[in-house]
Design an enzyme around this catalytic site. Structure first.
Site, PDB file in Angstrom:
ATOM      1  N   SER A 143      37.706  42.741  43.159  1.00 36.01           N
ATOM      2  CA  SER A 143      38.676  42.975  44.228  1.00 36.01           C
ATOM      3  C   SER A 143      38.386  44.366  44.789  1.00 36.01           C
ATOM      4  CB  SER A 143      40.085  42.951  43.625  1.00 36.01           C
ATOM      5  OG  SER A 143      41.033  43.524  44.507  1.00 36.01           O
ATOM      6  N   TYR A 156      46.662  44.924  37.255  1.00 40.64           N
ATOM      7  CA  TYR A 156      45.646  44.292  38.113  1.00 40.64           C
ATOM      8  C   TYR A 156      44.508  45.272  38.400  1.00 40.64           C
ATOM      9  CZ  TYR A 156      43.888  41.372  41.979  1.00 40.64           C
ATOM     10  OH  TYR A 156      43.109  40.580  42.800  1.00 40.64           O
TER      11      TYR A 156
HETATM   12  P1  NAD Z   1      45.049  31.584  43.677  1.00 42.43           P
HETATM   13  O1  NAD Z   1      46.398  31.826  43.110  1.00 42.43           O
HETATM   14  O2  NAD Z   1      44.889  30.748  44.891  1.00 42.43           O
HETATM   15  O3  NAD Z   1      44.064  31.003  42.557  1.00 42.43           O
HETATM   16  C1  NAD Z   1      44.111  31.413  41.226  1.00 42.43           C
HETATM   17  C2  NAD Z   1      43.497  30.344  40.383  1.00 42.43           C
HETATM   18  O4  NAD Z   1      43.565  30.764  39.021  1.00 42.43           O
HETATM   19  C3  NAD Z   1      44.231  29.006  40.462  1.00 42.43           C
HETATM   20  O5  NAD Z   1      43.298  27.953  40.370  1.00 42.43           O
HETATM   21  C4  NAD Z   1      45.119  29.035  39.220  1.00 42.43           C
HETATM   22  O6  NAD Z   1      45.502  27.746  38.766  1.00 42.43           O
HETATM   23  C5  NAD Z   1      44.189  29.722  38.264  1.00 42.43           C
HETATM   24  N1  NAD Z   1      44.840  30.300  37.107  1.00 42.43           N
HETATM   25  C6  NAD Z   1      45.913  31.115  37.062  1.00 42.43           C
HETATM   26  N2  NAD Z   1      46.233  31.379  35.789  1.00 42.43           N
HETATM   27  C7  NAD Z   1      45.334  30.733  35.024  1.00 42.43           C
HETATM   28  C8  NAD Z   1      45.129  30.604  33.626  1.00 42.43           C
HETATM   29  N3  NAD Z   1      45.942  31.206  32.734  1.00 42.43           N
HETATM   30  N4  NAD Z   1      44.103  29.838  33.187  1.00 42.43           N
HETATM   31  C9  NAD Z   1      43.285  29.206  34.064  1.00 42.43           C
HETATM   32  N5  NAD Z   1      43.444  29.285  35.390  1.00 42.43           N
HETATM   33  C10 NAD Z   1      44.448  30.038  35.853  1.00 42.43           C
HETATM   34  O7  NAD Z   1      44.446  33.043  43.906  1.00 42.43           O
HETATM   35  P2  NAD Z   1      43.142  33.604  44.659  1.00 42.43           P
HETATM   36  O8  NAD Z   1      43.629  34.590  45.650  1.00 42.43           O
HETATM   37  O9  NAD Z   1      42.235  32.519  45.083  1.00 42.43           O
HETATM   38  O10 NAD Z   1      42.520  34.449  43.468  1.00 42.43           O
HETATM   39  C11 NAD Z   1      41.295  34.143  42.857  1.00 42.43           C
HETATM   40  C12 NAD Z   1      40.658  35.420  42.364  1.00 42.43           C
HETATM   41  O11 NAD Z   1      40.402  36.258  43.495  1.00 42.43           O
HETATM   42  C13 NAD Z   1      41.521  36.239  41.407  1.00 42.43           C
HETATM   43  O12 NAD Z   1      40.717  36.781  40.387  1.00 42.43           O
HETATM   44  C14 NAD Z   1      42.060  37.350  42.285  1.00 42.43           C
HETATM   45  O13 NAD Z   1      42.390  38.504  41.585  1.00 42.43           O
HETATM   46  C15 NAD Z   1      40.875  37.556  43.217  1.00 42.43           C
HETATM   47  N6  NAD Z   1      41.194  38.243  44.466  1.00 42.43           N
HETATM   48  C16 NAD Z   1      42.076  37.720  45.348  1.00 42.43           C
HETATM   49  C17 NAD Z   1      42.350  38.409  46.514  1.00 42.43           C
HETATM   50  C18 NAD Z   1      43.323  37.887  47.514  1.00 42.43           C
HETATM   51  O14 NAD Z   1      43.690  38.664  48.409  1.00 42.43           O
HETATM   52  N7  NAD Z   1      43.740  36.650  47.453  1.00 42.43           N
HETATM   53  C19 NAD Z   1      41.717  39.618  46.772  1.00 42.43           C
HETATM   54  C20 NAD Z   1      40.811  40.119  45.850  1.00 42.43           C
HETATM   55  C21 NAD Z   1      40.551  39.425  44.690  1.00 42.43           C
END
Ligand code: NAD
Length: 261
Positions: A143, A156
């Site tokens: 991130s 985080y």
């Molecule tokens: P999201 O909530 O759409 O997806 C998260 C996924 O993780 C889902 O499939 C959920 O079911 C799964 N998950 C959650 N807890 C879990 C567990 N205990 N075991 C297995 N699976 C689990 O979120 P996203 O935004 O797509 O995030 C995905 C990654 O991207 C994360 O690591 C997040 O930190 C990172 N990220 C997101 C952003 C953003 O702005 N959305 C920015 C930077 C980084």
């Protein structure tokens, strides 16, 4: 279809960025194991669609990334049913927004387990098969918070800085085995993870929904646009190409200029 014959595991791929990774990998012919939580019928529809697109089997695992023994069983099942993972993407992640004196210890533990430790376990368990084949790709979703901080996100930010360090270390350890290890650092991507933190941020900062979106989320992003899951997934696909064989230990930023400031 340059990934035909290859197998990929993507954690946290039932929605958002993870699902976009799975779709891109399948579109290039990879067998994909998806993971995460959500509506069973919707997940099954996604799994079937991935298999159709790739022309290869696709599996779903409901493994909880807080459970190391279950992660081990997930990788073993992938090896048994699809073959050892050539590509391992550690993407599962959660968020909690609160000041340090109000941050529940169990949320700290969960964020460190899911956002950081599960990536370490996934790498630990998939590297042996990659070494045997002399080819592998490990990709972690970090991130912009792997490089800079924001208030009220202590767990985080700590986990994501940890991912950046983990990736550098594993890149050094695997450099002579045809394996690359990198992380991708998106700015704000419009996914359920971001949508869910709006109410907490509204409360902790006393703001309206619009103020949180414009003055907190997009305030950091000079483009004033959310990054898309597809833009992030395209970067992961590039890392899987032979042209990216010398790219290892890198932190690839896709943040609309956020960390350039
Ligand atoms: P999201 O909530 O759409 O997806 C998260 C996924 O993780 C889902 O499939 C959920 O079911 C799964 N998950 C959650 N807890 C879990 C567990 N205990 N075991 C297995 N699976 C689990 O979120 P996203 O935004 O797509 O995030 C995905 C990654 O991207 C994360 O690591 C997040 O930190 C990172 N990220 C997101 C952003 C953003 O702005 N959305 C920015 C930077 C980084």
């Amino acid at each position: 279809m340059f990934l035909k014959g290859k197998t990929a595991i993507v954690t946290g791929s039932t929605s958002g960025i993870g699902l976009a990774y799975a779709k891109e990998l399948a579109a290039e012919g990879a067998s994909v194991m998806i993971n995460g939580f959500g509506d069973a019928d919707e997940i099954e529809a996604e799994r079937v669609a991935l298999a159709e697109v790739s022309g290869a089997p696709a599996l779903y695992s409901d493994t909880d990334m807080t459970d190391p023994a279950a992660i081990e069983a997930m990788v073993a099942r992938c090896t048994e049913e699809l073959g050892g993972a050539d590509i391992a993407i550690a993407n599962a992640g959660i968020q909690h927004v609160a000041p340090i004196d109000d941050f529940p210890p169990e949320k700290w533990d969960a964020i460190i387990a899911i956002n950081l430790s599960s990536a370490w376990h996934l790498a630990r368990l998939t590297v042996p098969a990659m070494k045997e084949r002399g080819w592998g790709r490990i990709i972690c979703t970090a991130s912009a918070h792997s490089l800079v901080a924001s208030p009220n996100k202590s767990a985080y930010v700590a986990a994501k800085h940890g991912i950046a360090g983990l990736v550098k270390t594993l890149a050094l350890e695997t450099a002579q085995h045809g394996i690359t290890v990198n992380c991708i650092s998106p700015g704000y991507v419009w996914t359920p993870l971001v949508e869910k933190q709006i109410p907490d941020t509204m409360q902790s900062r006393g703001m309206t929904r619009e103020e949180v979106m414009n003055d907190v989320l997009l305030a950091a992003q000079p483009t004033k646009q959310f990054v898309t899951p597809e833009q992030v997934a395209a970067q992961a696909l590039y890392l899987c190409r032979d042209e990216a064989a010398s790219m290892t230990g890198a932190n690839l930023v896709i943040d609309g200029g956020w960390t350039a400031q």
